[in-house]
Design a protein around this motif. Structure first.
Motif, PDB file in Angstrom:
ATOM      1  N   ASP A  69      63.347  22.492  13.927  1.00 51.00           N
ATOM      2  CA  ASP A  69      63.875  22.015  15.214  1.00 51.00           C
ATOM      3  C   ASP A  69      62.708  21.861  16.186  1.00 51.00           C
ATOM      4  N   ASP A  70      62.349  20.603  16.489  1.00 49.62           N
ATOM      5  CA  ASP A  70      61.227  20.372  17.399  1.00 49.62           C
ATOM      6  C   ASP A  70      61.705  19.894  18.778  1.00 49.62           C
ATOM      7  N   ILE A  71      63.001  19.989  19.038  1.00 51.10           N
ATOM      8  CA  ILE A  71      63.550  19.618  20.344  1.00 51.10           C
ATOM      9  C   ILE A  71      63.806  20.863  21.180  1.00 51.10           C
ATOM     10  N   CYS A  72      64.431  21.847  20.559  1.00 50.23           N
ATOM     11  CA  CYS A  72      64.676  23.151  21.182  1.00 50.23           C
ATOM     12  C   CYS A  72      65.425  23.013  22.516  1.00 50.23           C
ATOM     13  N   GLY A  73      66.286  22.033  22.573  1.00 54.58           N
ATOM     14  CA  GLY A  73      67.134  21.887  23.745  1.00 54.58           C
ATOM     15  C   GLY A  73      66.482  21.283  24.963  1.00 54.58           C
ATOM     16  N   THR A  74      65.244  20.787  24.866  1.00 51.07           N
ATOM     17  CA  THR A  74      64.543  20.209  26.011  1.00 51.07           C
ATOM     18  C   THR A  74      64.170  18.766  25.699  1.00 51.07           C
ATOM     19  N   TYR A  75      64.766  17.824  26.453  1.00 48.36           N
ATOM     20  CA  TYR A  75      64.483  16.415  26.200  1.00 48.36           C
ATOM     21  C   TYR A  75      65.020  15.570  27.353  1.00 48.36           C
ATOM     22  N   VAL A  76      64.532  14.330  27.375  1.00 47.12           N
ATOM     23  CA  VAL A  76      65.047  13.308  28.287  1.00 47.12           C
ATOM     24  C   VAL A  76      65.868  12.334  27.453  1.00 47.12           C
ATOM     25  N   GLU A  77      67.024  11.936  27.973  1.00 47.92           N
ATOM     26  CA  GLU A  77      67.906  11.020  27.256  1.00 47.92           C
ATOM     27  C   GLU A  77      68.205   9.829  28.167  1.00 47.92           C
ATOM     28  N   ASP A 101      70.386   6.202  28.202  1.00 48.09           N
ATOM     29  CA  ASP A 101      71.323   5.255  27.600  1.00 48.09           C
ATOM     30  C   ASP A 101      71.078   3.904  28.258  1.00 48.09           C
ATOM     31  N   LEU A 102      70.420   3.006  27.517  1.00 46.93           N
ATOM     32  CA  LEU A 102      70.074   1.708  28.095  1.00 46.93           C
ATOM     33  C   LEU A 102      71.300   0.851  28.364  1.00 46.93           C
ATOM     34  N   THR A 103      72.362   1.093  27.636  1.00 45.54           N
ATOM     35  CA  THR A 103      73.582   0.301  27.835  1.00 45.54           C
ATOM     36  C   THR A 103      74.317   0.724  29.104  1.00 45.54           C
ATOM     37  N   SER A 104      74.486   2.024  29.262  1.00 43.89           N
ATOM     38  CA  SER A 104      75.206   2.513  30.452  1.00 43.89           C
ATOM     39  C   SER A 104      74.272   2.739  31.637  1.00 43.89           C
ATOM     40  N   GLN A 105      72.960   2.532  31.433  1.00 43.59           N
ATOM     41  CA  GLN A 105      71.964   2.708  32.494  1.00 43.59           C
ATOM     42  C   GLN A 105      72.073   4.088  33.124  1.00 43.59           C
ATOM     43  N   HIS A 106      71.969   5.100  32.246  1.00 41.45           N
ATOM     44  CA  HIS A 106      72.104   6.473  32.730  1.00 41.45           C
ATOM     45  C   HIS A 106      71.048   7.352  32.063  1.00 41.45           C
ATOM     46  N   ILE A 107      70.590   8.351  32.799  1.00 40.97           N
ATOM     47  CA  ILE A 107      69.545   9.265  32.302  1.00 40.97           C
ATOM     48  C   ILE A 107      70.018  10.706  32.443  1.00 40.97           C
ATOM     49  N   TRP A 108      69.634  11.544  31.469  1.00 44.38           N
ATOM     50  CA  TRP A 108      69.900  12.986  31.505  1.00 44.38           C
ATOM     51  C   TRP A 108      68.581  13.719  31.192  1.00 44.38           C
ATOM     52  N   TYR A 109      68.427  14.852  31.835  1.00 43.86           N
ATOM     53  CA  TYR A 109      67.273  15.690  31.494  1.00 43.86           C
ATOM     54  C   TYR A 109      67.795  17.095  31.218  1.00 43.86           C
ATOM     55  N   TYR A 110      67.539  17.570  29.979  1.00 41.73           N
ATOM     56  CA  TYR A 110      67.959  18.906  29.551  1.00 41.73           C
ATOM     57  C   TYR A 110      66.717  19.780  29.367  1.00 41.73           C
ATOM     58  N   LYS A 111      66.863  21.028  29.729  1.00 43.84           N
ATOM     59  CA  LYS A 111      65.769  21.983  29.523  1.00 43.84           C
ATOM     60  C   LYS A 111      66.353  23.262  28.934  1.00 43.84           C
ATOM     61  N   ASP A 112      65.881  23.607  27.746  1.00 45.57           N
ATOM     62  CA  ASP A 112      66.369  24.790  27.024  1.00 45.57           C
ATOM     63  C   ASP A 112      67.894  24.776  26.898  1.00 45.57           C
ATOM     64  N   GLY A 113      68.418  23.559  26.656  1.00 42.76           N
ATOM     65  CA  GLY A 113      69.843  23.420  26.441  1.00 42.76           C
ATOM     66  C   GLY A 113      70.672  23.293  27.702  1.00 42.76           C
ATOM     67  N   GLU A 114      70.062  23.383  28.877  1.00 42.51           N
ATOM     68  CA  GLU A 114      70.778  23.302  30.155  1.00 42.51           C
ATOM     69  C   GLU A 114      70.497  21.954  30.811  1.00 42.51           C
ATOM     70  N   LEU A 115      71.549  21.294  31.288  1.00 43.07           N
ATOM     71  CA  LEU A 115      71.383  20.024  31.991  1.00 43.07           C
ATOM     72  C   LEU A 115      70.782  20.294  33.369  1.00 43.07           C
ATOM     73  N   ILE A 116      69.580  19.745  33.595  1.00 41.47           N
ATOM     74  CA  ILE A 116      68.894  19.948  34.873  1.00 41.47           C
ATOM     75  C   ILE A 116      69.306  18.862  35.868  1.00 41.47           C
ATOM     76  N   VAL A 117      69.328  17.637  35.379  1.00 38.87           N
ATOM     77  CA  VAL A 117      69.686  16.537  36.274  1.00 38.87           C
ATOM     78  C   VAL A 117      70.160  15.354  35.441  1.00 38.87           C
ATOM     79  N   GLU A 118      71.086  14.556  36.022  1.00 42.40           N
ATOM     80  CA  GLU A 118      71.465  13.284  35.413  1.00 42.40           C
ATOM     81  C   GLU A 118      71.641  12.271  36.539  1.00 42.40           C
TER      82      GLU A 118
END
Length: 476
Positions: free
Chosen positions: A345-353, A355-372
């Motif tokens: 597991d090289d994500i470990c719950g921290t990533y930027v997501e 969605d180009l179709t819905s034009q939406h962004i999410w940022y998760y850190k250690d499995g917790e949603l920080i901002v969308e």
């Protein structure tokens, strides 16, 4: 005159009568001696005075004395076994001996007058019969007073830390055939003597015993011990987050190439180990499945984010670690790394997501949603469309002037928060925009970057760690 002749005649008769009486007495005496069944005075047989003894008495005496010797086998100063001749299968040929003694008696009587006057000296052979099966059963180490123990070779042992030599053990086993040859030679000589013999003591020579084939002084074993002790303390623990792979002597031992007193590490086997390690833990450029915030499953054929072990460098480092013969804990030598990993597991719950179709962004850190937030991505043309895929945000930078295009199409824009991810594209604030999301990107999209509201860009920037992965995808 007649009276005188008459007296002479009587005298002659008396003399004749006396002579006849004497001869008769002598004859009777000789007759008695010849039929007495006894040996006369001054008679010896095999050196024994047998005067006045009959055949049976002489037989029993010879049998007892010739059969009397015992053989005692010593181990050191201790008695291991004592055997009589009969216990070893040696018995007198009684029929032959008795017959020979009878023959001596007949010979005595045949020379009666001489025998009575001078006596006789006789010699007979006391012959022994031999039963090999009895001998082999009796003359064996299994009959010894002390139980047999085997010799043991010196051995090379490992206590989990180092190698040491356990000394050889000297036992007391030997080949029964050697014992039997030695004893039989001795007894054969004893029973072949013309006179009874004394008891015999045989001391087992040290050369009889089986010796250990390998002693603690063995050069090859000592050399092997030194070689093994040069590597066996090496313990290399490779960390993959909380998951670890430990390389220790149980594996390293098979990698040692020994040539006499010299040793080396089999680089090919080390390379195979690293290859398998990479096959398990490499994540870069491999297919990847991602579950979106909306619950959809996205499959990427390849990922530009992940970890990749530098196999040649790792082989070199492992050989150095093994040669150092110490405990080492470290990460593998990577050619490319991500932000964090735990096993595969090289994500470990921290990533930027994104969605180009819905034009939406999410940022998760250690499995917790920080901002969308809503966002604006690249205009869907060949030159300006935002790339889809899994990428790394290698660094972040403040107060950057972005530039692009050429000639009349050239442009530049100042941004406060810059977080690049692929081929000049990145996340950044877009203060010139008053709205985000929807279909803005289709007519007024970016040049490929992901435009964010200032406060969203600021939040992500402040929380973001370098090498964080970003997932960009389209949905139907």
């Amino acid at each position: 005159m007649k009276k005188k002749h008459k007296g002479l005649k009587i005298a002659v008769i008396l003399i004749v009568f006396v002579l006849l009486a004497g001869f008769g007495g002598a004859g009777y005496y000789l007759y008695q001696q010849a039929n007495s069944g006894l040996f006369f005075e001054e008679t010896t047989l095999n050196g024994y005075d047998v005067s006045g003894m009959n055949v049976s008495e002489v037989f029993n005496m010879l049998k007892a004395d010739y059969s009397a010797p015992t053989v005692t086998i010593l181990e050191g100063e201790e008695t291991a076994l004592t055997l009589t001749l009969s216990q070893m299968g040696y018995t007198i040929d009684e029929t032959m001996l008795f017959g020979d003694i009878q023959t001596c008696l007949r010979q005595q009587n045949q020379g009666l007058l001489s025998s009575l006057y001078e006596g006789n000296t006789f010699e007979v052979e006391v012959k022994f019969e031999f039963d090999e099966s009895v001998f082999l059963s009796a003359v064996t180490s299994a009959e010894f007073a002390t139980a047999r123990t085997a010799s043991e070779d010196a051995t090379l042992e490992y206590d989990g830390t180092e190698y040491y030599i356990v000394s050889e053990v000297y036992g007391n086993e030997f080949d029964d055939a050697d014992l039997q040859v030695m004893v039989k030679d001795c007894v054969d000589k004893l029973v072949s003597e013309s006179r009874p013999q004394e008891d015999v003591v045989i001391t087992l020579p040290e050369s009889f015993y089986y010796l250990p084939a390998v002693t603690q002084e063995d050069l090859d074993m000592n050399s092997l011990m030194d070689i093994y002790n040069s590597y066996c303390k090496a313990v290399i623990t490779l960390t993959f987050g909380e998951e670890t792979v430990t390389l220790d002597w149980s594996t390293i031992q098979d990698w040692i190439i020994i040539d006499g007193e010299l040793a080396s590490i089999d680089e090919e086997q080390v390379a195979n180990f690293v290859y398998n390690l990479a096959a398990t833990y490499n994540t870069l450029y491999l297919p990847r499945t991602f579950t979106t915030s909306n619950g959809d499953t996205i499959t990427y054929e390849s990922s530009d984010y992940g970890y990749q072990i530098d196999q040649s460098a790792e082989v070199e480092q492992l050989i150095a670690d093994i040669t150092s013969n110490t405990e080492v804990t470290r990460e593998p030598v990577y050619s490319t790394t991500g932000r964090a990993r735990n096993g595969t597991d090289d994500i470990c719950g921290t990533y930027v997501e994104v969605d180009l179709t819905s034009q939406h962004i999410w940022y998760y850190k250690d499995g917790e949603l920080i901002v969308e937030s809503d966002c604006v991505t690249g205009k869907p043309t060949e030159e300006r469309e935002t790339a889809t895929g899994v990428f790394t945000i290698p660094y972040k930078q403040m107060n950057v002037t972005l530039k692009g295009g050429s000639g009349s199409s050239a442009w530049e824009t100042d941004v406060t928060y810059w977080m690049p991810f692929h081929d000049g594209q990145g996340l950044h604030d877009a203060t010139w925009r008053s709205s985000f999301g929807g279909t803005i990107y289709q007519t007024n999209g970016s040049h490929g970057c992901v435009n964010l509201p200032y406060d969203v860009a600021e939040t992500i920037y402040n929380e973001l760690e370098e090498r964080t992965p970003i997932f960009l995808y389209k949905t139907e």
